[in-house]
Design an enzyme around this catalytic site. Structure first.
Site, mmCIF file in Angstrom:
data_model
loop_
_atom_site.group_PDB
_atom_site.id
_atom_site.type_symbol
_atom_site.label_atom_id
_atom_site.label_comp_id
_atom_site.label_asym_id
_atom_site.label_seq_id
_atom_site.Cartn_x
_atom_site.Cartn_y
_atom_site.Cartn_z
ATOM 1 N N ASP A 84 48.685 113.838 51.340
ATOM 2 C CA ASP A 84 48.226 115.091 51.938
ATOM 3 C C ASP A 84 47.693 114.837 53.349
ATOM 4 O O ASP A 84 46.720 114.111 53.530
ATOM 5 C CB ASP A 84 47.121 115.697 51.058
ATOM 6 C CG ASP A 84 46.813 117.142 51.400
ATOM 7 O OD1 ASP A 84 46.987 117.536 52.560
ATOM 8 O OD2 ASP A 84 46.378 117.874 50.484
ATOM 9 N N HIS A 94 50.555 118.286 50.860
ATOM 10 C CA HIS A 94 49.646 119.417 50.625
ATOM 11 C C HIS A 94 50.427 120.508 49.886
ATOM 12 O O HIS A 94 50.917 121.473 50.496
ATOM 13 C CB HIS A 94 49.095 119.924 51.958
ATOM 14 C CG HIS A 94 47.902 120.824 51.819
ATOM 15 N ND1 HIS A 94 46.733 120.424 51.214
ATOM 16 C CD2 HIS A 94 47.706 122.119 52.201
ATOM 17 C CE1 HIS A 94 45.861 121.417 51.241
ATOM 18 N NE2 HIS A 94 46.428 122.456 51.830
ATOM 19 N N SER A 150 43.276 124.323 48.074
ATOM 20 C CA SER A 150 42.854 124.151 49.464
ATOM 21 C C SER A 150 41.630 125.015 49.771
ATOM 22 O O SER A 150 40.589 124.860 49.134
ATOM 23 C CB SER A 150 44.041 124.472 50.393
ATOM 24 O OG SER A 150 43.826 123.979 51.689
#
Length: 218
Positions: free
Chosen positions: A168, A199, A116
């Site tokens: 996600d 995610h 991320s």
């Protein structure tokens, strides 16, 4: 020199390769520490470094102070960010790379990985680093600085592996696909793999990461 606080895990007595792995927003270096035993690295002696991001106010979270590699100002597709902060984080990661080189690990045997927000820093650091790296692993992330980065000729062909979840909702898979497109525009040939997940990371992905590390660091 003051380095980022970090966790170190070594898979052998005398590491001959290093992986610097960056966590996501609001997390810590402990996030990916438990992954190491599941990578199946065999007798590869690798030093894993899991740095902790500094604690800063994050605009999209109401200014709440949390571990973050940079401030996110807007959650649109482009992800408006504080570019000075991502550069500062990149410089801090670059210092960790330099320390590994001083310890005797050549840049060609150093992998950058990031999840991320950490992946955005891994992209920026790896693609601008002045010495050829072993590879970049981009997990559930996006290429935040594709417009402003000054690519390094040393990493013009660095192996890049992009992993993303097709469910996600935090960083939609379209952002991972866009990152792949921007990388191709820069002349790279990124490998792309998606998984049926949100995610997060999944065991199939961890196994694939282990395979990639064995390939890059064999």
């Amino acid at each position: 020199m003051n380095y980022l606080p970090h966790i170190t895990v070594e898979t052998g007595a005398t590491p001959t390769a290093s992986v610097i792995w960056l966590h996501g927003l609001g997390a810590s270096g402990h996030d990916f520490e438990p992954v190491v035993p599941h990578l199946g690295l065999g007798d590869l002696a690798v030093r894993f470094i899991f740095p902790h991001a500094p604690e800063i106010p994050v605009t999209i979270n109401g200014g709440y102070v949390m571990p973050a590699w940079y401030d996110i100002l807007a959650m649109d597709f482009e992800r408006k960010i504080d570019e000075a902060q991502i550069q500062a984080s990149s410089d801090a990661i670059g210092a960790l790379i330099e320390r590994e080189r001083e310890r005797g690990v050549p840049a060609e045997r150093i992998v950058l990985a990031g999840f991320s927000q950490g992946g955005a820093v891994a992209y920026h650091t790896g693609l601008s680093y002045p010495h050829p790296l072993a590879g970049i692993l981009a997990l559930s992330t996006y290429f935040a600085t594709w417009k402003s980065i000054t690519p390094s000729p040393a990493n013009a062909q660095v192996p890049v592996y992009v992993f993303h979840g097709d469910r996600d909702e935090v960083v939609p898979e379209a952002m991972g696909v866009e990152a792949r497109r921007r990388l191709k525009d820069m002349g790279l040939n990124p490998h792309y793999q998606s998984y049926p997940m949100a995610h997060e990371v999944c065991m199939e992905e961890i196994h694939h990461i282990g395979q990639v590390l064995r390939k890059l660091l064999a």
